[in-house]
Write a protein that holds these residues in place. Structure first.
Motif, PDB file in Angstrom:
ATOM      1  N   TYR A  17       0.860  -1.174   0.000  1.00 41.30           N
ATOM      2  CA  TYR A  17       0.000   0.000   0.000  1.00 41.30           C
ATOM      3  C   TYR A  17       0.894   1.220   0.000  1.00 41.30           C
ATOM      4  CZ  TYR A  17      -4.038  -2.911   0.940  1.00 41.30           C
ATOM      5  OH  TYR A  17      -5.035  -3.840   0.834  1.00 41.30           O
ATOM      6  N   GLU A  88      -8.897   1.948  -1.105  1.00 38.44           N
ATOM      7  CA  GLU A  88      -9.292   2.503   0.186  1.00 38.44           C
ATOM      8  C   GLU A  88      -8.271   2.093   1.235  1.00 38.44           C
ATOM      9  OE1 GLU A  88     -12.033   4.462   0.765  1.00 38.44           O
ATOM     10  OE2 GLU A  88     -12.263   4.474  -1.415  1.00 38.44           O
ATOM     11  N   GLU A  89      -8.347   2.727   2.375  1.00 37.94           N
ATOM     12  CA  GLU A  89      -7.512   2.343   3.513  1.00 37.94           C
ATOM     13  C   GLU A  89      -7.759   0.856   3.794  1.00 37.94           C
ATOM     14  OE1 GLU A  89      -4.797   3.240   6.468  1.00 37.94           O
ATOM     15  OE2 GLU A  89      -5.898   4.930   5.654  1.00 37.94           O
ATOM     16  N   PRO A  90      -6.703   0.062   3.886  1.00 41.61           N
ATOM     17  CA  PRO A  90      -6.905  -1.369   4.140  1.00 41.61           C
ATOM     18  C   PRO A  90      -7.529  -1.614   5.513  1.00 41.61           C
ATOM     19  CG  PRO A  90      -4.565  -0.828   4.143  1.00 41.61           C
ATOM     20  CD  PRO A  90      -5.302   0.411   3.748  1.00 41.61           C
ATOM     21  N   SER A  91      -8.521  -2.481   5.557  1.00 37.89           N
ATOM     22  CA  SER A  91      -9.253  -2.722   6.802  1.00 37.89           C
ATOM     23  C   SER A  91      -8.361  -3.290   7.902  1.00 37.89           C
ATOM     24  CB  SER A  91     -10.438  -3.657   6.554  1.00 37.89           C
ATOM     25  OG  SER A  91      -9.988  -4.897   6.053  1.00 37.89           O
ATOM     26  N   PHE A  92      -7.346  -4.079   7.547  1.00 38.62           N
ATOM     27  CA  PHE A  92      -6.495  -4.652   8.592  1.00 38.62           C
ATOM     28  C   PHE A  92      -5.728  -3.568   9.348  1.00 38.62           C
ATOM     29  CE2 PHE A  92      -3.567  -4.745   4.971  1.00 38.62           C
ATOM     30  CZ  PHE A  92      -2.362  -4.344   5.521  1.00 38.62           C
ATOM     31  N   LEU A  94      -6.940  -0.505   9.964  1.00 42.80           N
ATOM     32  CA  LEU A  94      -7.912   0.114  10.854  1.00 42.80           C
ATOM     33  C   LEU A  94      -8.166  -0.768  12.075  1.00 42.80           C
ATOM     34  CD1 LEU A  94     -10.430   1.428   8.172  1.00 42.80           C
ATOM     35  CD2 LEU A  94      -8.748   2.748   9.455  1.00 42.80           C
ATOM     36  N   GLU A  95      -8.235  -2.071  11.848  1.00 44.22           N
ATOM     37  CA  GLU A  95      -8.445  -3.010  12.954  1.00 44.22           C
ATOM     38  C   GLU A  95      -7.268  -2.966  13.931  1.00 44.22           C
ATOM     39  OE1 GLU A  95      -9.125  -6.747  11.000  1.00 44.22           O
ATOM     40  OE2 GLU A  95     -10.980  -6.024  10.104  1.00 44.22           O
TER      41      GLU A  95
END
Length: 102
Positions: A17, A88-92, A94-95
């Motif tokens: 990313y 988009e911002e990778p969900s991992f 954000l988690e």
């Protein structure tokens, strides 16, 4: 405007990313790149991830560990900006950020 990479996040599947200065997030797939020339040194996923960094305002791999911008593998930031898809911002990520906050 000359695109500048400000942050990189390598993944376990040879993707990175790329966060650009203008706020765009792009995704670079290095799976074909690591089959060629000097980039074959990156086939070990641990090396790929641990040496992935930002140098010269772009995606780079600091194989020497010296953070010497003249002694790294880097890619043209303009080519990355123009050829990699917007994501988009990778969900991992954000988690992970939510877990860190407790």
């Amino acid at each position: 405007m000359f695109p500048k990479v400000v942050q990189v996040v390598p993944t376990h599947n040879y993707r990175v990313y790329l966060y650009f200065e203008d706020g765009k997030i792009k995704l670079f797939d290095a799976s074909k790149l690591i089959e060629k020339g000097v980039f074959q040194q990156l086939q070990d996923i641990d090396v790929f991830k641990s040496t992935c960094t930002v140098m010269n305002h772009t995606l780079a791999w600091d194989l020497s560990g010296k953070f010497d911008p003249t002694d790294c593998l880097d890619l043209d930031p303009e080519e990355l900006y123009n050829s990699c898809p917007d994501v988009e911002e990778p969900s991992f990520l954000l988690e992970e950020a939510l877990k860190a906050k407790g």
